[in-house]
Design a protein around this motif. Structure first.
Motif, mmCIF file in Angstrom:
data_model
loop_
_atom_site.group_PDB
_atom_site.id
_atom_site.type_symbol
_atom_site.label_atom_id
_atom_site.label_comp_id
_atom_site.label_asym_id
_atom_site.label_seq_id
_atom_site.Cartn_x
_atom_site.Cartn_y
_atom_site.Cartn_z
ATOM 1 N N LEU A 21 0.807 -1.220 0.000
ATOM 2 C CA LEU A 21 0.000 0.000 0.000
ATOM 3 C C LEU A 21 0.840 1.270 0.000
ATOM 4 O O LEU A 21 0.429 2.291 -0.550
ATOM 5 N N GLU A 22 2.008 1.216 0.595
ATOM 6 C CA GLU A 22 2.881 2.393 0.585
ATOM 7 C C GLU A 22 3.394 2.708 -0.813
ATOM 8 O O GLU A 22 3.701 3.862 -1.107
ATOM 9 N N THR A 23 3.450 1.704 -1.684
ATOM 10 C CA THR A 23 3.886 1.981 -3.062
ATOM 11 C C THR A 23 2.911 2.913 -3.774
ATOM 12 O O THR A 23 3.277 3.600 -4.715
ATOM 13 N N ALA A 24 1.659 2.950 -3.300
ATOM 14 C CA ALA A 24 0.644 3.839 -3.884
ATOM 15 C C ALA A 24 0.461 5.092 -3.023
ATOM 16 O O ALA A 24 -0.509 5.819 -3.185
ATOM 17 N N ASP A 93 -15.057 -5.685 0.789
ATOM 18 C CA ASP A 93 -14.536 -6.858 0.099
ATOM 19 C C ASP A 93 -13.821 -7.748 1.100
ATOM 20 O O ASP A 93 -13.631 -7.383 2.257
ATOM 21 N N PHE A 94 -13.428 -8.918 0.614
ATOM 22 C CA PHE A 94 -12.731 -9.901 1.426
ATOM 23 C C PHE A 94 -11.383 -10.179 0.784
ATOM 24 O O PHE A 94 -11.258 -10.195 -0.433
ATOM 25 N N LEU A 95 -10.409 -10.400 1.609
ATOM 26 C CA LEU A 95 -9.055 -10.645 1.143
ATOM 27 C C LEU A 95 -8.568 -11.931 1.792
ATOM 28 O O LEU A 95 -8.551 -12.047 3.016
ATOM 29 N N SER A 96 -8.214 -12.916 0.965
ATOM 30 C CA SER A 96 -7.727 -14.175 1.525
ATOM 31 C C SER A 96 -6.247 -14.339 1.222
ATOM 32 O O SER A 96 -5.727 -13.786 0.259
ATOM 33 N N ARG A 97 -5.606 -15.076 2.075
ATOM 34 C CA ARG A 97 -4.172 -15.332 1.913
ATOM 35 C C ARG A 97 -3.969 -16.446 0.896
ATOM 36 O O ARG A 97 -4.794 -17.342 0.848
ATOM 37 N N PRO A 98 -2.923 -16.453 0.127
ATOM 38 C CA PRO A 98 -1.861 -15.442 0.012
ATOM 39 C C PRO A 98 -2.347 -14.228 -0.782
ATOM 40 O O PRO A 98 -3.220 -14.342 -1.640
ATOM 41 N N PHE A 99 -1.783 -13.065 -0.487
ATOM 42 C CA PHE A 99 -2.181 -11.826 -1.129
ATOM 43 C C PHE A 99 -1.505 -11.666 -2.482
ATOM 44 O O PHE A 99 -0.351 -12.042 -2.647
ATOM 45 N N PRO A 101 -0.369 -8.614 -4.576
ATOM 46 C CA PRO A 101 -0.217 -7.167 -4.410
ATOM 47 C C PRO A 101 -1.000 -6.328 -5.420
ATOM 48 O O PRO A 101 -1.653 -5.359 -5.035
ATOM 49 N N GLN A 102 -0.975 -6.704 -6.681
ATOM 50 C CA GLN A 102 -1.689 -5.912 -7.681
ATOM 51 C C GLN A 102 -3.196 -5.924 -7.422
ATOM 52 O O GLN A 102 -3.864 -4.908 -7.542
ATOM 53 N N LYS A 103 -3.725 -7.074 -7.022
ATOM 54 C CA LYS A 103 -5.153 -7.174 -6.729
ATOM 55 C C LYS A 103 -5.503 -6.326 -5.517
ATOM 56 O O LYS A 103 -6.545 -5.663 -5.484
ATOM 57 N N VAL A 104 -4.654 -6.347 -4.497
ATOM 58 C CA VAL A 104 -4.893 -5.541 -3.301
ATOM 59 C C VAL A 104 -4.960 -4.062 -3.673
ATOM 60 O O VAL A 104 -5.879 -3.346 -3.270
ATOM 61 N N LEU A 105 -4.015 -3.604 -4.472
ATOM 62 C CA LEU A 105 -4.012 -2.198 -4.881
ATOM 63 C C LEU A 105 -5.256 -1.835 -5.684
ATOM 64 O O LEU A 105 -5.854 -0.784 -5.479
ATOM 65 N N GLU A 106 -5.668 -2.705 -6.584
ATOM 66 C CA GLU A 106 -6.871 -2.445 -7.384
ATOM 67 C C GLU A 106 -8.111 -2.372 -6.496
ATOM 68 O O GLU A 106 -8.959 -1.493 -6.664
ATOM 69 N N MET A 107 -8.216 -3.287 -5.539
ATOM 70 C CA MET A 107 -9.362 -3.299 -4.628
ATOM 71 C C MET A 107 -9.421 -2.000 -3.828
ATOM 72 O O MET A 107 -10.486 -1.388 -3.687
ATOM 73 N N VAL A 108 -8.289 -1.581 -3.310
ATOM 74 C CA VAL A 108 -8.236 -0.365 -2.495
ATOM 75 C C VAL A 108 -8.549 0.860 -3.351
ATOM 76 O O VAL A 108 -9.350 1.715 -2.954
ATOM 77 N N GLN A 109 -7.939 0.952 -4.509
ATOM 78 C CA GLN A 109 -8.184 2.104 -5.384
ATOM 79 C C GLN A 109 -9.662 2.202 -5.748
ATOM 80 O O GLN A 109 -10.246 3.288 -5.708
#
Length: 140
Positions: A21-24, A93-99, A101-109
């Motif tokens: 997340l810090e990369t964004a 949304d729901f986030l399951s392991r393993p993460f 990173p690109q999907k996490v950033l898209e979800m947050v954005q």
């Protein structure tokens, strides 16, 4: 800058999500207990919270108490209960392991883009508005 709280007792999960997340350029706050999260939420209003569902005693009651918060729940695997019982309480949304990173950033954005109070749909140009009105009128 959007503020995101990461509530997870795993230093590894915290590190992975924080770096991602810090990369964004998001402002990241870390917490590893229910008490830390409650203390923070009683004083602050982050744009988004990642919550490990195992971190709090009663997830449903906790989400009800802080229903004004937008949540990403960190889960071990898909669970029908999580989807049906917790979704109405601000869960985006729901986030399951393993993460991923690109999907996490898209979800947050996506979550932050549509949750901003100042967000407005783009206005149509005059000629586009006339075309829409003509089309709508012809279908009536």
């Amino acid at each position: 800058m959007s503020q995101i709280y990461l509530a997870d007792d795993s230093p590894t999960v915290q590190r992975i999500l924080k770096l991602t997340l810090e990369t964004a350029a998001y402002d990241i706050v870390l917490g590893s207990s229910q008490q830390e999260l409650e203390n923070f939420l009683d004083k602050q209003n982050p744009d988004l919270v990642f919550l490990d569902v195992h971190l709090v005693d009663s997830v449903k009651n906790f989400l009800k108490k802080y229903a004004h918060i937008k949540w990403f729940l960190i889960i071990d695997e898909f669970d029908e209960y999580v989807l049906t019982e917790l979704a109405p309480y601000g869960v985006i949304d729901f986030l399951s392991r393993p993460f991923q990173p690109q999907k996490v950033l898209e979800m947050v954005q996506n979550a932050l883009m549509f949750s901003k109070e100042k967000y407005q749909a783009p206005l149509l140009e005059e000629e586009d508005l006339e075309a829409v009105n003509r089309e709508f009128g012809e279908r009536r």
